[in-house]
Design a protein around this motif. Structure first.
Motif, short mmCIF file in Angstrom:
data_model
loop_
_atom_site.label_atom_id
_atom_site.label_comp_id
_atom_site.label_asym_id
_atom_site.label_seq_id
_atom_site.Cartn_x
_atom_site.Cartn_y
_atom_site.Cartn_z
N ASN A 55 -6.37 32.06 -6.18
CA ASN A 55 -6.88 31.31 -5.03
C ASN A 55 -8.23 30.66 -5.32
O ASN A 55 -8.59 29.67 -4.69
N THR A 56 -8.99 31.24 -6.24
CA THR A 56 -10.31 30.69 -6.56
C THR A 56 -10.41 30.20 -8.00
O THR A 56 -11.48 29.80 -8.44
N THR A 58 -10.53 31.91 -10.63
CA THR A 58 -11.34 32.77 -11.47
C THR A 58 -10.44 33.54 -12.43
O THR A 58 -9.30 33.87 -12.12
#
Length: 118
Positions: A55-56, A58
Motif C-alpha cells: 500500500n505504501t 515500502t
C-alpha cells in the motif's frame, strides 16, 4: 579525542529497523579470535523481517547498499580499509530514493582502535 574501535564479526551492526547485518569477513586480521570487518560491506545481507507494504511501496532491507563513512585511514588488510564503529551507510530498503540508514555499530571489543578516513 576518542579513537574509534575496529569492528569484528562479533560486532553489532543493524539496519534502521533493528535487524542484524550478516557481516562476514575473509580478513586474516583478528581481534580476540574474531575477524575484522572490511570496508567491502556493501552487498552483505540483512536479516530484516519487517514486512513489505504494497500500500505504501515500502520494501524491507535485504542488503547493505553502500558504506559512506567509518573506514580507517591507516589500518588496512590487503589494501582494503577496516571498518570502525563510526560506520555509516544505507540499506536497500525503501522508501526511495535511498534506503534507511544503518544504525550506529557496537564494536564489542576495545583492544584495537584506528584512525578514521577523512
Amino acid at each position: 579525542m576518542i579513537v574509534p574501535a575496529v569492528l569484528t564479526t562479533e560486532s553489532t551492526l543493524t539496519c534502521a529497523h533493528g535487524f542484524a547485518v550478516s557481516a562476514g569477513s575473509s580478513s586474516r586480521l583478528r581481534v580476540g579470535g574474531k575477524a575484522v570487518l572490511l570496508a567491502d560491506l556493501a552487498g552483505q545481507s540483512i536479516d530484516c523481517r519487517l514486512p513489505d507494504d504494497p500500500n505504501t511501496s515500502t520494501k524491507h532491507c535485504t542488503k547493505v547498499a553502500q558504506v559512506s563513512a567509518g573506514e580507517s585511514s591507516k589500518l588496512t588488510v590487503g589494501s582494503v580499509s577496516v571498518l570502525l564503529d563510526v560506520v555509516a551507510g544505507l540499506s536497500d530498503g525503501t522508501p526511495p530514493p535511498t534506503g534507511p540508514p544503518l544504525l550506529p555499530a557496537v564494536a564489542q571489543q576495545a583492544k584495537l582502535r584506528a584512525a578514521v578516513a577523512p
